[in-house]
Motif scaffolding. Structure first.
Motif, PDB file in Angstrom:
ATOM      1  N   LYS A 172       9.656  89.325  89.569  1.00 24.53           N
ATOM      2  CA  LYS A 172       8.866  89.746  88.404  1.00 24.53           C
ATOM      3  C   LYS A 172       7.923  90.886  88.762  1.00 24.53           C
ATOM      4  O   LYS A 172       7.238  90.837  89.773  1.00 24.53           O
ATOM      5  CB  LYS A 172       8.076  88.566  87.850  1.00 24.53           C
ATOM      6  N   ARG A 173       7.947  91.935  87.952  1.00 26.79           N
ATOM      7  CA  ARG A 173       7.134  93.143  88.062  1.00 26.79           C
ATOM      8  C   ARG A 173       7.635  94.095  89.148  1.00 26.79           C
ATOM      9  O   ARG A 173       7.058  95.159  89.328  1.00 26.79           O
ATOM     10  CB  ARG A 173       5.645  92.815  88.301  1.00 26.79           C
ATOM     11  N   TYR A 174       8.669  93.747  89.873  1.00 23.85           N
ATOM     12  CA  TYR A 174       9.177  94.626  90.922  1.00 23.85           C
ATOM     13  C   TYR A 174       9.898  95.823  90.298  1.00 23.85           C
ATOM     14  O   TYR A 174      10.635  95.686  89.326  1.00 23.85           O
ATOM     15  CB  TYR A 174      10.136  93.872  91.839  1.00 23.85           C
ATOM     16  N   PRO A 175       9.713  97.020  90.862  1.00 20.85           N
ATOM     17  CA  PRO A 175      10.436  98.190  90.359  1.00 20.85           C
ATOM     18  C   PRO A 175      11.925  98.097  90.669  1.00 20.85           C
ATOM     19  O   PRO A 175      12.325  97.610  91.727  1.00 20.85           O
ATOM     20  CB  PRO A 175       9.794  99.357  91.130  1.00 20.85           C
ATOM     21  N   VAL A 176      12.726  98.575  89.739  1.00 25.01           N
ATOM     22  CA  VAL A 176      14.159  98.730  89.978  1.00 25.01           C
ATOM     23  C   VAL A 176      14.551 100.142  89.538  1.00 25.01           C
ATOM     24  O   VAL A 176      14.183 100.591  88.458  1.00 25.01           O
ATOM     25  CB  VAL A 176      15.009  97.684  89.230  1.00 25.01           C
ATOM     26  N   PRO A 177      15.288 100.884  90.382  1.00 25.30           N
ATOM     27  CA  PRO A 177      15.691 102.246  90.030  1.00 25.30           C
ATOM     28  C   PRO A 177      16.954 102.230  89.172  1.00 25.30           C
ATOM     29  O   PRO A 177      18.012 101.776  89.610  1.00 25.30           O
ATOM     30  CB  PRO A 177      15.960 102.886  91.397  1.00 25.30           C
ATOM     31  N   ILE A 178      16.853 102.715  87.968  1.00 21.29           N
ATOM     32  CA  ILE A 178      17.986 102.715  87.040  1.00 21.29           C
ATOM     33  C   ILE A 178      18.723 104.041  87.172  1.00 21.29           C
ATOM     34  O   ILE A 178      18.169 105.099  86.862  1.00 21.29           O
ATOM     35  CB  ILE A 178      17.507 102.503  85.595  1.00 21.29           C
ATOM     36  N   ARG A 179      19.966 103.969  87.648  1.00 20.61           N
ATOM     37  CA  ARG A 179      20.767 105.175  87.854  1.00 20.61           C
ATOM     38  C   ARG A 179      21.964 105.256  86.914  1.00 20.61           C
ATOM     39  O   ARG A 179      22.821 106.120  87.057  1.00 20.61           O
ATOM     40  CB  ARG A 179      21.229 105.239  89.316  1.00 20.61           C
ATOM     41  N   GLY A 180      22.001 104.363  85.962  1.00 27.15           N
ATOM     42  CA  GLY A 180      23.063 104.410  84.985  1.00 27.15           C
ATOM     43  C   GLY A 180      23.015 103.211  84.065  1.00 27.15           C
ATOM     44  O   GLY A 180      22.324 102.215  84.335  1.00 27.15           O
ATOM     45  N   ILE A 181      23.717 103.307  82.943  1.00 28.29           N
ATOM     46  CA  ILE A 181      23.829 102.233  81.967  1.00 28.29           C
ATOM     47  C   ILE A 181      25.306 101.923  81.812  1.00 28.29           C
ATOM     48  O   ILE A 181      26.122 102.829  81.601  1.00 28.29           O
ATOM     49  CB  ILE A 181      23.234 102.647  80.608  1.00 28.29           C
ATOM     50  N   VAL A 182      25.680 100.663  81.937  1.00 28.38           N
ATOM     51  CA  VAL A 182      27.080 100.268  81.815  1.00 28.38           C
ATOM     52  C   VAL A 182      27.160  99.020  80.949  1.00 28.38           C
ATOM     53  O   VAL A 182      26.154  98.334  80.726  1.00 28.38           O
ATOM     54  CB  VAL A 182      27.718  99.989  83.198  1.00 28.38           C
ATOM     55  N   THR A 183      28.337  98.736  80.476  1.00 27.29           N
ATOM     56  CA  THR A 183      28.546  97.498  79.733  1.00 27.29           C
ATOM     57  C   THR A 183      29.116  96.438  80.661  1.00 27.29           C
ATOM     58  O   THR A 183      29.753  96.738  81.680  1.00 27.29           O
ATOM     59  CB  THR A 183      29.503  97.722  78.553  1.00 27.29           C
ATOM     60  N   GLY A 184      28.876  95.185  80.302  1.00 24.37           N
ATOM     61  CA  GLY A 184      29.354  94.075  81.115  1.00 24.37           C
ATOM     62  C   GLY A 184      29.234  92.777  80.356  1.00 24.37           C
ATOM     63  O   GLY A 184      29.237  92.761  79.111  1.00 24.37           O
ATOM     64  N   ASP A 185      29.099  91.699  81.093  1.00 28.53           N
ATOM     65  CA  ASP A 185      28.960  90.389  80.464  1.00 28.53           C
ATOM     66  C   ASP A 185      27.667  90.319  79.659  1.00 28.53           C
ATOM     67  O   ASP A 185      26.660  90.946  80.007  1.00 28.53           O
ATOM     68  CB  ASP A 185      28.955  89.288  81.522  1.00 28.53           C
ATOM     69  N   SER A 186      27.704  89.531  78.610  1.00 33.17           N
ATOM     70  CA  SER A 186      26.525  89.362  77.767  1.00 33.17           C
ATOM     71  C   SER A 186      25.522  88.432  78.444  1.00 33.17           C
ATOM     72  O   SER A 186      25.883  87.364  78.951  1.00 33.17           O
ATOM     73  CB  SER A 186      26.933  88.788  76.415  1.00 33.17           C
ATOM     74  N   VAL A 187      24.263  88.882  78.483  1.00 32.68           N
ATOM     75  CA  VAL A 187      23.157  88.077  78.995  1.00 32.68           C
ATOM     76  C   VAL A 187      22.065  88.087  77.933  1.00 32.68           C
ATOM     77  O   VAL A 187      21.600  89.154  77.528  1.00 32.68           O
ATOM     78  CB  VAL A 187      22.611  88.636  80.324  1.00 32.68           C
ATOM     79  N   ASN A 188      21.686  86.909  77.466  1.00 30.23           N
ATOM     80  CA  ASN A 188      20.714  86.806  76.370  1.00 30.23           C
ATOM     81  C   ASN A 188      21.130  87.638  75.160  1.00 30.23           C
ATOM     82  O   ASN A 188      20.304  88.283  74.503  1.00 30.23           O
ATOM     83  CB  ASN A 188      19.323  87.232  76.838  1.00 30.23           C
ATOM     84  N   GLY A 189      22.419  87.666  74.896  1.00 30.24           N
ATOM     85  CA  GLY A 189      22.929  88.360  73.727  1.00 30.24           C
ATOM     86  C   GLY A 189      23.094  89.857  73.892  1.00 30.24           C
ATOM     87  O   GLY A 189      23.412  90.554  72.923  1.00 30.24           O
ATOM     88  N   LEU A 190      22.888  90.393  75.115  1.00 30.47           N
ATOM     89  CA  LEU A 190      22.990  91.830  75.354  1.00 30.47           C
ATOM     90  C   LEU A 190      24.040  92.093  76.428  1.00 30.47           C
ATOM     91  O   LEU A 190      23.940  91.564  77.542  1.00 30.47           O
ATOM     92  CB  LEU A 190      21.627  92.390  75.798  1.00 30.47           C
ATOM     93  N   ASN A 191      25.033  92.935  76.130  1.00 29.03           N
ATOM     94  CA  ASN A 191      26.119  93.197  77.085  1.00 29.03           C
ATOM     95  C   ASN A 191      25.888  94.488  77.867  1.00 29.03           C
ATOM     96  O   ASN A 191      26.837  95.143  78.296  1.00 29.03           O
ATOM     97  CB  ASN A 191      27.465  93.261  76.361  1.00 29.03           C
ATOM     98  N   VAL A 192      24.632  94.857  78.080  1.00 30.39           N
ATOM     99  CA  VAL A 192      24.270  96.075  78.799  1.00 30.39           C
ATOM    100  C   VAL A 192      23.686  95.701  80.154  1.00 30.39           C
ATOM    101  O   VAL A 192      22.873  94.782  80.260  1.00 30.39           O
ATOM    102  CB  VAL A 192      23.259  96.913  77.997  1.00 30.39           C
ATOM    103  N   TRP A 193      24.108  96.438  81.188  1.00 32.84           N
ATOM    104  CA  TRP A 193      23.589  96.268  82.541  1.00 32.84           C
ATOM    105  C   TRP A 193      23.091  97.611  83.044  1.00 32.84           C
ATOM    106  O   TRP A 193      23.552  98.672  82.593  1.00 32.84           O
ATOM    107  CB  TRP A 193      24.685  95.746  83.473  1.00 32.84           C
TER     108      TRP A 193
END
Length: 462
Positions: free
Chosen positions: A286-307
């Motif tokens: 929790k609160r840790y930074p994560v570097p986002i280098r792209g948006i992809v689709t995948g399995d649904s988590v909490n109703g959202l299929n974006v990773w």
């Protein structure tokens, strides 16, 4: 390792006017050699009935998103000899000749277009060159010789915190009162090369205190652009709430367009593919930074299929990540420097006014980490830290002997440094556990080692 030891208003950047202006140039840093191109799906915005993808999507999200540019109001098209796309507040231009630099997508100078016939009006008349002397001691106002205009107070703060010169360009007017062409309301406004700032006192203290004029929509209308909605393309993703979060306008954004999000789950598993059944390759917290280098689709988590693609074959579910907006620093500095918040437990790397990297830290127990403005004094890439060298001998409470401490950058006599910390479990970062130093995970410490140098500023505060 070390032994011992509100924001009220923005302070002007230090140095001469020319040095300040140099620091405001759009970042020319090249993407790291190992950085892979962004992966972007096609996003469909039902609010306006248009799509966004590829370089335009990356530029839209990494330079401010919905808050700065608004929704797309057209599909990409060829105009003026280049590929362009219209947004409510901007028009993007694709410049393939700039591939590999931050300038592959540029925003049209719509502020210049909107005010082309107003140069003789008082707010648009440049101030004389001696204005540089008038305002040189005013921490709340900056004069730009390039256009002969100033930015002050709330507009200056907004300009600094939301992209500055790269996003908005230079000021081309002073503040004045003007009627909003869409609502008819009169507001305090200021024009920039690419934008029109509008002050909304009814929104004081919120993300919406300053709003941007709909120059993109106005320019589209003047050009007869067809902005009618189009059907959603097969395989595209409907814009999800996390993508529309206004906090992306202030999120940390790295030199290659990498965005930094913050984890909202207590523990978030990092997987080798965007699938809940894929092997776990790590964890973050929790609160840790994560570097986002792209948006992809995948399995649904909490109703959202974006990773989100973190690079290196690592993926996290987007449902558990929000924009990482850095704590507002008490002061800005020229060049490469680091702001350390002992309240948020973040070390934020800045290039001038722009935050370009974020790391979670450990800090000194019992207020042992000193606060103030320091500078890197000397650096040791690999060393053994032994508390006997600072008066805590073996057998004494607090004694430590640590070998292979990496990327140590000392900023204060007495053993105070920023350095790698391999002995504290990653799950325990984000708190007070050291004897006074600012501890980083080794990968973050290496990044700061390459970013800072002797003399770089280290600003530490609560």
């Amino acid at each position: 390792m070390g032994r011992t030891r509100r924001w009220s208003r923005l302070v002007g950047l230090v140095g001469t006017v020319s040095a300040f202006l140099l620091s405001l140039m759009p970042l020319p840093l090249q993407p790291p050699a190992q950085a892979a191109p962004w992966q972007t799906p096609t996003i469909y915005f039902p609010q306006t009935g248009h799509h966004l993808s590829g370089d335009f999507l990356q530029a839209w999200l990494s330079h401010g998103g919905l808050m700065i540019f608004g929704y797309p109001i057209s599909e990409p098209m060829t105009q003026d000899g280049m590929t362009v796309q219209y947004f409510e507040r901007a028009r993007f231009e694709y410049h393939p000749e700039n591939r590999g630099t931050p300038y592959v997508v540029l925003a049209t100078l719509l502020g210049n277009w909107a005010t082309a016939n107003r140069k003789n009006e008082d707010p648009f008349k440049p101030l004389p060159p001696q204005a540089a002397d008038w305002f040189k001691n005013d921490p709340d106002r900056t004069f730009f010789p390039a256009t002969g205009h100033t930015i002050a107070y709330g507009f200056r703060r907004y300009w600094l915190l939301h992209g500055g010169l790269y996003t908005f360009g230079y000021p081309i007017s002073e503040e004045f009162s003007e009627r909003n062409p869409d609502t008819g309301q009169v507001y305090t406004v200021q024009y920039f090369e690419r934008a029109r700032f509008e002050y909304h006192p009814e929104n004081r203290g919120t993300e919406y205190e300053v709003l941007l004029g709909r120059l993109g929509a106005q320019y589209a209308a003047s050009q007869g652009i067809n902005t009618a909605p189009v059907p959603q393309a097969s395989g595209s993703i409907t814009a999800y709430p996390g993508l529309l979060d206004p906090r992306w306008s202030r999120a940390v954004s790295n030199d290659d367009g990498t965005l930094f999000g913050a984890v909202v789950a207590d523990e978030l598993l990092i997987r080798s593919a965007p699938q809940t059944s894929a092997p776990v390759v790590g964890s973050t917290y929790k609160r840790y930074p994560v570097p986002i280098r792209g948006i992809v689709t995948g399995d649904s988590v909490n109703g959202l299929n974006v990773w989100y693609d973190l690079g290196g074959g690592r993926y996290v579910a987007a449902a558990w990540v929000e924009p990482l907006t850095p704590p507002e620093p008490p002061q800005f500095f020229d060049g490469h420097w680091v702001d350390v918040s002992l309240t948020a437990f973040y070390a934020i790397a800045y290039d001038g006014y722009r935050p370009v990297y974020a790391a979670i830290i450990t800090a000194g127990k019992d207020q042992a980490t000193p606060t103030g403005i320091f500078h890197i004094l000397y650096r040791v890439q690999n060393e053994t830290m032994d508390s006997a060298t600072i008066g805590i001998p073996p057998g004494s409470p607090g004694y430590y002997h640590l070998e292979n401490v990496l990327y140590t950058q000392y900023f204060k006599p007495g053993g105070y440094a920023i350095h790698g910390n391999y002995w504290t479990p990653p799950s325990q970062f984000g708190g007070f556990s050291s004897h006074g130093c600012v501890g980083l995970m080794n990968s973050d410490a290496e990044w700061f080692w390459n970013f800072l140098n002797i003399g770089s500023t280290v600003s530490i505060h609560y």
